[in-house]
Design a protein around this motif. Structure first.
Motif, PDB file in Angstrom:
ATOM      1  N   ILE A 169       0.789  -1.168  -0.065  1.00 39.24           N
ATOM      2  CA  ILE A 169       0.155   0.108   0.255  1.00 39.24           C
ATOM      3  C   ILE A 169       0.790   1.315   0.344  1.00 39.24           C
ATOM      4  O   ILE A 169       0.605   2.037  -0.440  1.00 39.24           O
ATOM      5  CB  ILE A 169      -0.826  -0.645   1.186  1.00 39.24           C
ATOM      6  N   LEU A 170       2.209   1.303   0.741  1.00 39.94           N
ATOM      7  CA  LEU A 170       2.931   1.947   0.884  1.00 39.94           C
ATOM      8  C   LEU A 170       3.763   2.555  -0.669  1.00 39.94           C
ATOM      9  O   LEU A 170       3.794   4.061  -0.660  1.00 39.94           O
ATOM     10  CB  LEU A 170       3.999   2.628   1.901  1.00 39.94           C
ATOM     11  N   SER A 171       4.191   1.230  -1.297  1.00 41.08           N
ATOM     12  CA  SER A 171       3.878   2.169  -2.186  1.00 41.08           C
ATOM     13  C   SER A 171       2.961   2.766  -3.099  1.00 41.08           C
ATOM     14  O   SER A 171       3.539   2.815  -4.232  1.00 41.08           O
ATOM     15  CB  SER A 171       5.033   0.281  -2.713  1.00 41.08           C
ATOM     16  N   ILE A 172       2.289   2.188  -3.603  1.00 39.84           N
ATOM     17  CA  ILE A 172       1.373   2.385  -4.375  1.00 39.84           C
ATOM     18  C   ILE A 172       0.952   4.080  -3.994  1.00 39.84           C
ATOM     19  O   ILE A 172       1.297   5.139  -4.210  1.00 39.84           O
ATOM     20  CB  ILE A 172      -0.558   2.117  -3.640  1.00 39.84           C
ATOM     21  N   LEU A 173       0.878   4.504  -2.899  1.00 37.19           N
ATOM     22  CA  LEU A 173       0.792   6.044  -2.014  1.00 37.19           C
ATOM     23  C   LEU A 173       2.252   6.762  -2.597  1.00 37.19           C
ATOM     24  O   LEU A 173       1.726   7.896  -2.780  1.00 37.19           O
ATOM     25  CB  LEU A 173       0.749   5.718  -0.368  1.00 37.19           C
ATOM     26  N   ALA A 174       3.175   6.023  -2.566  1.00 36.94           N
ATOM     27  CA  ALA A 174       4.343   6.836  -2.648  1.00 36.94           C
ATOM     28  C   ALA A 174       4.436   7.021  -4.248  1.00 36.94           C
ATOM     29  O   ALA A 174       5.419   7.541  -4.963  1.00 36.94           O
ATOM     30  CB  ALA A 174       5.375   5.933  -2.501  1.00 36.94           C
ATOM     31  N   GLU A 175       3.850   6.484  -5.112  1.00 33.37           N
ATOM     32  CA  GLU A 175       3.667   6.091  -7.232  1.00 33.37           C
ATOM     33  C   GLU A 175       4.160   8.112  -7.366  1.00 33.37           C
ATOM     34  O   GLU A 175       2.889   8.657  -6.899  1.00 33.37           O
ATOM     35  CB  GLU A 175       3.182   5.650  -7.412  1.00 33.37           C
ATOM     36  N   GLY A 176       4.541   8.415  -8.015  1.00 32.19           N
ATOM     37  CA  GLY A 176       4.458  10.113  -7.882  1.00 32.19           C
ATOM     38  C   GLY A 176       4.103  10.642  -7.033  1.00 32.19           C
ATOM     39  O   GLY A 176       3.848  12.066  -7.451  1.00 32.19           O
ATOM     40  N   MET A 229       3.862  23.171  -5.853  1.00 33.24           N
ATOM     41  CA  MET A 229       3.894  22.731  -5.034  1.00 33.24           C
ATOM     42  C   MET A 229       3.314  20.651  -5.458  1.00 33.24           C
ATOM     43  O   MET A 229       2.839  20.509  -6.161  1.00 33.24           O
ATOM     44  CB  MET A 229       2.732  22.774  -4.380  1.00 33.24           C
ATOM     45  N   PRO A 230       4.526  20.259  -4.789  1.00 24.10           N
ATOM     46  CA  PRO A 230       4.727  18.567  -4.507  1.00 24.10           C
ATOM     47  C   PRO A 230       2.888  17.838  -4.495  1.00 24.10           C
ATOM     48  O   PRO A 230       2.336  18.686  -3.172  1.00 24.10           O
ATOM     49  CB  PRO A 230       5.591  17.905  -3.932  1.00 24.10           C
ATOM     50  N   GLU A 231       3.093  17.208  -4.847  1.00 21.78           N
ATOM     51  CA  GLU A 231       1.458  15.807  -3.814  1.00 21.78           C
ATOM     52  C   GLU A 231       2.050  15.632  -3.136  1.00 21.78           C
ATOM     53  O   GLU A 231       3.274  14.431  -2.989  1.00 21.78           O
ATOM     54  CB  GLU A 231       1.026  15.233  -5.298  1.00 21.78           C
ATOM     55  N   ALA A 240      -2.569  26.871   1.134  1.00 20.51           N
ATOM     56  CA  ALA A 240      -3.861  26.036   0.637  1.00 20.51           C
ATOM     57  C   ALA A 240      -3.988  25.318  -0.704  1.00 20.51           C
ATOM     58  O   ALA A 240      -4.510  24.114  -0.713  1.00 20.51           O
ATOM     59  CB  ALA A 240      -5.100  27.392  -0.048  1.00 20.51           C
ATOM     60  N   ARG A 241      -2.752  25.907  -1.662  1.00 20.96           N
ATOM     61  CA  ARG A 241      -2.267  25.193  -2.814  1.00 20.96           C
ATOM     62  C   ARG A 241      -2.040  23.674  -1.975  1.00 20.96           C
ATOM     63  O   ARG A 241      -1.617  22.732  -2.403  1.00 20.96           O
ATOM     64  CB  ARG A 241      -0.732  25.716  -3.475  1.00 20.96           C
ATOM     65  N   ARG A 242      -0.617  23.647  -1.172  1.00 23.05           N
ATOM     66  CA  ARG A 242       0.127  22.595   0.176  1.00 23.05           C
ATOM     67  C   ARG A 242      -0.833  21.764   0.160  1.00 23.05           C
ATOM     68  O   ARG A 242      -1.778  20.014   0.409  1.00 23.05           O
ATOM     69  CB  ARG A 242       0.554  22.545   0.880  1.00 23.05           C
ATOM     70  N   ARG A 243      -2.316  22.152   0.580  1.00 22.63           N
ATOM     71  CA  ARG A 243      -3.668  21.412   1.558  1.00 22.63           C
ATOM     72  C   ARG A 243      -4.022  20.512   0.436  1.00 22.63           C
ATOM     73  O   ARG A 243      -4.346  20.062   1.051  1.00 22.63           O
ATOM     74  CB  ARG A 243      -4.089  22.476   2.244  1.00 22.63           C
ATOM     75  N   ALA A 244      -4.164  21.695  -0.994  1.00 27.63           N
ATOM     76  CA  ALA A 244      -4.955  20.782  -2.013  1.00 27.63           C
ATOM     77  C   ALA A 244      -4.587  19.324  -2.796  1.00 27.63           C
ATOM     78  O   ALA A 244      -5.146  18.766  -3.048  1.00 27.63           O
ATOM     79  CB  ALA A 244      -5.281  21.990  -2.547  1.00 27.63           C
TER      80      ALA A 244
END
Lengths: 281, 330
Positions: free
Chosen positions: B11-18, B80-82, B114-118
């Motif tokens: 799951i963590l690998s999925i979350l970390a993708e990009g 801002m990164p995702e 707001a941009r980071r949060r979004a």
């Protein structure tokens, strides 16, 4: 919950200044200069209301908040006293130089609530700067207001700012008295020598239908308020503008709070009754 | 839905993708949120020593670049990164609600936050162990729930119960589908160690003790004005704005600040609106427990106990609440 109803127009982001060009610099007194700016496309950077604030940015040095003392079709100006690192650096600027500017911030003076009233304007020292913005507004809408009494107090006559307004423009206004007083007599002054609190008491002004707009050092505000109270003025009819350190201008950075209120957002203009309700920081 | 704990790494690998994935772990011996590098996150035991606030509200954040001289210009920094914050607990989720209220909901929007949060997705987890100074339940929180997180995990022994609270969370769970099975796990039963007498009623009464000089002298006496409380606090959001100049060009940035510092309210010309530590600490406590409530309808303290654990002078906000509860109910 508190609604904020004023607008900040700096390019959609209230924390990012726009570059402005200095088009005029006037020496008001030995340590006060008035800086007039416009945006790079020759326009007014934003439309302020009297008493609102602008965050001036000396690129490479830092930012500080000043009241906007006047504006025209295509310019805005603030009068800035040299008291620290940033303001001393600003005093080195020349016409044609660039600064950053963002705003307007704060509530401004209650120009509608003042309609129909006589107004006693009091400016002590550089405190005349925010008061000037309101007098200029009221002068344009002269028919909407009653009698004006304009009091200016300064250390000496040479420390009176906005001389053209105090000595030429405003005395010519209808139904207006301009009253100048100084702390110390000099050879070039034959008028009143008295501190503002003492001086105001001698003007024979009554509280009926009159509001007071007063800006200056806190000691002046406190002592003048005591004298005005003796004359029967209610604290709710005395309006002042607060100044304190600010960083953001939109009630986020935390710095300018008094209790749950932010001077940059809910002020800087308060009646003394409103200030009485806040904690005595 | 359920997720077998053995599949957590997948799951963590999925979350970390990009995306930048932050999980609880050790950085130089301090438990805090860190960029995930394939290791097993430290989800058990007590909460992180440092809060996750700097993921959304960085210690130092560049705001715009500028050039001076004849080509003067100002350019806002918007990149801002995702990001994913994985494994934060109910108290830290509430602290993000506080910051959302300050930076997004009330008055002007703070575009940087707001941009980071979004661009941030939050996967919260049921609290696995209260620290000795935890009192979140007294602040109205349930350590076993985080209804505003995008996804919430509860501990079911060898598996997690998984639920999505938001549309973004539900969309994310679709990516996890092959590892999820039907079924629920019972709600966890973690409870706090401390139970100071905080109530909404007290929040409204606190400003009444503003002038109780003796009490404030006693409460603030040991404080050494180091600002550690603000640094470890998940909700302290005060900031300074400054410029780093490199001659003709530079960058404006903001950075964390603390109302405990003597220059916080220092004006040019010498005036200071809160010159004594008594005034500064009083402002900090009342902001947390009373003023913030007037504007935002909740307290700016989540009961995480970090400031109590880390204060070198042993100041204790839970003890303060108890002390004032006595005074206020008189």
């Amino acid at each position: 919950m508190i609604e904020v109803n004023h607008d900040c127009t700096c390019q959609g982001n209230p924390l990012v200044p726009q570059v402005c060009r200095i088009t005029d610099i006037r020496n008001e007194t030995g340590d006060v200069k008035t800086f007039r700016v416009q945006s790079l496309d020759g326009k007014r950077p934003f439309l302020p209301m009297p008493g609102q604030l602008g965050m001036w940015s000396m690129l490479g040095v830092g930012e500080a908040m000043f009241s906007i003392t006047a504006f025209g079709e295509d310019w805005i100006e603030s009068s800035i006293k040299a008291v620290g690192e940033l303001t001393e650096a600003m005093h080195e600027l020349s016409v044609g130089d660039f600064v950053g500017l963002r705003g307007p911030y704060g509530n401004g003076f209650p120009v509608d609530a003042l309609k129909g009233r006589d107004i006693l304007f009091i400016g002590g020292g550089i405190g005349a700067a925010p008061v000037r913005s309101l007098i200029r507004w009221c002068a344009v809408h002269r028919e909407q207001y009653g009698r004006f009494d304009i009091v200016c107090g300064a250390r000496t006559i040479d420390d009176v700012p906005f001389r053209e307004d105090f000595f030429e423009n405003w005395p010519k206004m209808d139904n207006t008295g301009v009253h100048i007083t100084v702390d110390r007599k000099t050879d070039n002054w034959n008028g009143s020598v008295a501190f503002i609190p003492d001086y105001v008491e001698t003007l024979g002004l009554t509280p009926e239908n009159r509001k007071v707009v007063m800006c200056g050092p806190s000691i002046m505000i406190r002592l003048t308020t005591e004298r005005l109270a003796k004359l029967g003025f209610a604290r709710g009819d005395i309006i002042t503008s607060m100044e304190t350190r600010m960083k953001c201008g939109i009630g986020k950075c935390g710095r300018c709070n008094i209790g749950s209120k932010y001077v940059c957002l809910d002020g800087p203009v308060f009646t003394l009754t409103e200030l009485d309700e806040l904690p005595a920081e | 839905m359920r997720l077998n704990k053995k599949d957590l790494n997948k799951i963590l690998s999925i979350l970390a993708e990009g995306r930048e994935l932050f999980v609880p772990g050790q950085v130089r011996g301090i438990k805090q949120f860190k960029l995930w590098e394939g290791e097993a996150p430290e989800l058990d035991g007590e909460n992180t020593i440092l809060p996750p606030k700097d993921i959304l509200f960085p210690k130092t954040e560049k705001m715009y670049t500028y050039k001076t001289g004849t080509e003067a210009e100002i350019a806002e920094i918007v990149d801002m990164p995702e990001r994913i914050i994985f494994g934060l607990r109910a108290c830290d989720m509430r602290s993000i609600e506080c910051m959302d209220s300050v930076f997004i909901r009330e008055g002007f929007e703070d575009s940087f936050y707001a941009r980071r949060r979004a661009k941030s997705l939050i996967v919260a987890i049921a609290c696995s162990g209260a620290g000795v100074n935890c009192f979140c339940e007294s602040m109205g929180l349930d350590p076993n729930a985080a209804p505003s997180a995008d996804i919430f995990l509860s501990d079911g022994g060898d598996c997690y119960g998984v639920e999505a609270n938001t549309e973004r969370g539900a969309a994310e769970l679709k990516k996890w589908a092959e590892y999820l099975t039907e079924g629920d796990v019972p709600k966890s039963e973690t409870h706090c160690s401390l139970a100071p007498a905080m109530s909404r009623e007290l929040s409204k009464k606190l400003t009444g003790i503003f002038d109780d000089d003796e009490l404030w002298q006693e409460v603030t006496g040991p404080c050494i004005q180091c600002g550690t409380c603000s640094f470890v606090c998940p909700t302290c959001y005060c900031f300074d704005i400054n410029q780093a100049d490199a001659g003709g060009e530079g960058v404006a940035f903001r950075c964390w600040d603390s109302c405990m510092f003597s220059d916080y309210n220092q004006n040019a010309g010498g005036h200071n609106t809160r010159p004594t530590k008594k005034q500064r600490l009083r402002n900090r406590y009342l902001h947390k427990l009373a003023y913030f409530n007037e504007r935002h309808g909740m307290e700016l303290c989540v009961g995480c106990g970090r400031c109590i654990s880390k204060c070198p002078a042993h100041l204790d906000i839970a003890e303060f609440i108890d002390k004032t509860a006595e005074v206020c109910h008189d």
